[in-house]
Design a protein around this motif. Structure first.
Motif, PDB file in Angstrom:
ATOM      1  N   GLY A 196       6.082 -18.289  15.479  1.00  0.00           N
ATOM      2  CA  GLY A 196       7.217 -18.636  16.312  1.00  0.00           C
ATOM      3  C   GLY A 196       7.366 -17.648  17.458  1.00  0.00           C
ATOM      4  O   GLY A 196       7.062 -16.461  17.304  1.00  0.00           O
ATOM      5  N   LEU A 197       7.826 -18.124  18.603  1.00  0.00           N
ATOM      6  CA  LEU A 197       8.004 -17.228  19.748  1.00  0.00           C
ATOM      7  C   LEU A 197       8.974 -16.096  19.431  1.00  0.00           C
ATOM      8  O   LEU A 197       8.841 -14.994  19.958  1.00  0.00           O
ATOM      9  CB  LEU A 197       8.510 -18.032  20.952  1.00  0.00           C
ATOM     10  N   GLY A 198       9.941 -16.364  18.569  1.00  0.00           N
ATOM     11  CA  GLY A 198      10.910 -15.339  18.204  1.00  0.00           C
ATOM     12  C   GLY A 198      10.320 -14.212  17.383  1.00  0.00           C
ATOM     13  O   GLY A 198      10.942 -13.153  17.241  1.00  0.00           O
ATOM     14  N   GLU A 199       9.125 -14.403  16.845  1.00  0.00           N
ATOM     15  CA  GLU A 199       8.471 -13.371  16.036  1.00  0.00           C
ATOM     16  C   GLU A 199       7.644 -12.407  16.880  1.00  0.00           C
ATOM     17  O   GLU A 199       7.166 -11.387  16.360  1.00  0.00           O
ATOM     18  CB  GLU A 199       7.541 -14.013  15.004  1.00  0.00           C
ATOM     19  N   LEU A 200       7.466 -12.706  18.148  1.00  0.00           N
ATOM     20  CA  LEU A 200       6.525 -11.963  18.966  1.00  0.00           C
ATOM     21  C   LEU A 200       7.143 -10.717  19.581  1.00  0.00           C
ATOM     22  O   LEU A 200       8.342 -10.659  19.824  1.00  0.00           O
ATOM     23  CB  LEU A 200       5.982 -12.861  20.085  1.00  0.00           C
ATOM     24  N   SER A 201       6.287  -9.751  19.863  1.00  0.00           N
ATOM     25  CA  SER A 201       6.700  -8.574  20.626  1.00  0.00           C
ATOM     26  C   SER A 201       6.801  -8.950  22.099  1.00  0.00           C
ATOM     27  O   SER A 201       6.340 -10.016  22.528  1.00  0.00           O
ATOM     28  CB  SER A 201       5.687  -7.444  20.450  1.00  0.00           C
ATOM     29  N   GLY A 202       7.341  -8.046  22.904  1.00  0.00           N
ATOM     30  CA  GLY A 202       7.455  -8.311  24.333  1.00  0.00           C
ATOM     31  C   GLY A 202       6.096  -8.510  24.986  1.00  0.00           C
ATOM     32  O   GLY A 202       5.917  -9.400  25.828  1.00  0.00           O
ATOM     33  N   GLY A 203       5.121  -7.685  24.592  1.00  0.00           N
ATOM     34  CA  GLY A 203       3.785  -7.819  25.151  1.00  0.00           C
ATOM     35  C   GLY A 203       3.129  -9.128  24.764  1.00  0.00           C
ATOM     36  O   GLY A 203       2.461  -9.774  25.585  1.00  0.00           O
ATOM     37  N   GLN A 204       3.312  -9.541  23.510  1.00  0.00           N
ATOM     38  CA  GLN A 204       2.752 -10.814  23.067  1.00  0.00           C
ATOM     39  C   GLN A 204       3.388 -11.981  23.821  1.00  0.00           C
ATOM     40  O   GLN A 204       2.699 -12.936  24.197  1.00  0.00           O
ATOM     41  CB  GLN A 204       2.964 -10.975  21.556  1.00  0.00           C
TER      42      GLN A 204
ATOM     43  N   ALA B 207       4.955  -5.046  29.689  1.00  0.00           N
ATOM     44  CA  ALA B 207       5.171  -4.767  28.267  1.00  0.00           C
ATOM     45  C   ALA B 207       3.866  -4.565  27.503  1.00  0.00           C
ATOM     46  O   ALA B 207       3.881  -4.426  26.283  1.00  0.00           O
ATOM     47  CB  ALA B 207       5.975  -5.908  27.618  1.00  0.00           C
ATOM     48  N   LEU B 208       2.743  -4.537  28.219  1.00  0.00           N
ATOM     49  CA  LEU B 208       1.448  -4.390  27.565  1.00  0.00           C
ATOM     50  C   LEU B 208       1.015  -2.926  27.543  1.00  0.00           C
ATOM     51  O   LEU B 208       1.335  -2.168  28.454  1.00  0.00           O
ATOM     52  CB  LEU B 208       0.384  -5.204  28.305  1.00  0.00           C
ATOM     53  N   ASP B 209       0.253  -2.552  26.499  1.00  0.00           N
ATOM     54  CA  ASP B 209      -0.313  -1.204  26.492  1.00  0.00           C
ATOM     55  C   ASP B 209      -1.434  -1.132  27.519  1.00  0.00           C
ATOM     56  O   ASP B 209      -1.882  -2.150  28.061  1.00  0.00           O
ATOM     57  CB  ASP B 209      -0.800  -0.810  25.093  1.00  0.00           C
ATOM     58  N   LEU B 210      -1.904   0.080  27.794  1.00  0.00           N
ATOM     59  CA  LEU B 210      -2.861   0.274  28.882  1.00  0.00           C
ATOM     60  C   LEU B 210      -4.138  -0.525  28.673  1.00  0.00           C
ATOM     61  O   LEU B 210      -4.671  -1.135  29.611  1.00  0.00           O
ATOM     62  CB  LEU B 210      -3.190   1.763  29.027  1.00  0.00           C
ATOM     63  N   PHE B 211      -4.651  -0.560  27.440  1.00  0.00           N
ATOM     64  CA  PHE B 211      -5.873  -1.304  27.165  1.00  0.00           C
ATOM     65  C   PHE B 211      -5.703  -2.772  27.503  1.00  0.00           C
ATOM     66  O   PHE B 211      -6.560  -3.389  28.155  1.00  0.00           O
ATOM     67  CB  PHE B 211      -6.270  -1.149  25.693  1.00  0.00           C
ATOM     68  N   ARG B 212      -4.573  -3.358  27.070  1.00  0.00           N
ATOM     69  CA  ARG B 212      -4.331  -4.779  27.319  1.00  0.00           C
ATOM     70  C   ARG B 212      -4.062  -5.043  28.792  1.00  0.00           C
ATOM     71  O   ARG B 212      -4.414  -6.102  29.318  1.00  0.00           O
ATOM     72  CB  ARG B 212      -3.171  -5.276  26.458  1.00  0.00           C
ATOM     73  N   GLN B 213      -3.425  -4.107  29.487  1.00  0.00           N
ATOM     74  CA  GLN B 213      -3.220  -4.268  30.927  1.00  0.00           C
ATOM     75  C   GLN B 213      -4.556  -4.432  31.641  1.00  0.00           C
ATOM     76  O   GLN B 213      -4.744  -5.360  32.445  1.00  0.00           O
ATOM     77  CB  GLN B 213      -2.484  -3.060  31.507  1.00  0.00           C
TER      78      GLN B 213
END
Length: 234
Positions: free
Chosen positions: A110-118, A143-149
């Protein structure tokens, strides 16, 4: 308030950074281009563009319906403005986008379960499934960490070049702008301060006058320019 902003031509297959201090007017510019707010000025599309629907805006806060799953939310974005019959080709395309963004494991959460980055990654998927010709992305990596950015921006750069998608992206990390964006627009106090090739626009003078920091622009080992901050201007 936003005034006196005229961008250069956004070419197919290019990425344009929009940079500037907080509350400079970047989000307002995106909303005006997308037609979400009224005001003076014009947005010109090429003769080959499909029309206003060719522009897709990805806001900072999507306000997504937490009841939906990730897969349902992307499918809903795919069906906007079309009939509700779902085709196998659309499901395959959703699967491909989820895989490209490496979020297959989130598909039935569910979208409500996700973190900000997700949620940001899901928002990118919702935008891409609509197959825009112009994509406006308002701080999509905040909202993403550097690797994901780096992973996401590299993916968007490759997608832009390969598909002809024109991307305008608001960024705070100037080194990301230098690495991934062909053109840069600088907004401050509701006006455009500069516009042009990124390597020319992001300068030591700009950093001092707009961001109030003393900084140097140096080339890293691979020849890319990089901002190195020495300190704040008092």
């Amino acid at each position: 308030m936003l005034a006196d902003v005229t961008s250069g031509v956004m070419k197919a297959g290019s990425m344009t950074a929009v940079i500037g201090p907080n509350a400079a007017g970047k989000s307002t510019l995106f909303k005006r281009i997308a037609g979400l707010i009224s005001g003076p000025g014009l947005v010109h599309l090429s003769d080959t563009a499909k029309g206003p629907e060719t522009i897709c805006y990805m806001p900072q806060d999507t306000g997504a319906n937490a009841v939906l799953t990730v897969y349902e939310s992307i499918l809903l974005a795919a069906k906007q403005g079309s009939g509700w019959k779902v085709h196998d080709s659309e499901l395959r395309e959703i699967d491909q986008i989820l895989a490209a963004l490496k979020i297959e494991a989130l598909a039935f959460k569910g979208l409500g379960e996700l973190s900000g980055g997700q949620r940001q990654l899901v928002s990118i998927a919702q935008a891409l499934i609509r197959r825009p010709e112009v994509l406006l992305m308002d701080e999509p990596t905040s909202a993403l960490d550097l690797f994901r950015q780096i992973e996401v921006l590299g993916f968007m750069k490759n997608l832009s070049e390969q598909s002809g998608l024109a991307i305008m992206i608001a960024l705070h990390d100037l080194n990301h702008a230098l690495r991934y964006c062909d053109q840069t627009i600088v907004i401050a106090d509701g006006s455009m301060i500069a516009s042009g090739p990124t390597n020319e626009v992001i300068s030591e003078i700009l950093l001092r006058d707009v961001y109030r920091v003393e900084a140097r622009i140096e080339c890293c080992s691979r020849g890319r320019p990089m901002v190195i901050v020495d300190g704040s201007v008092v």
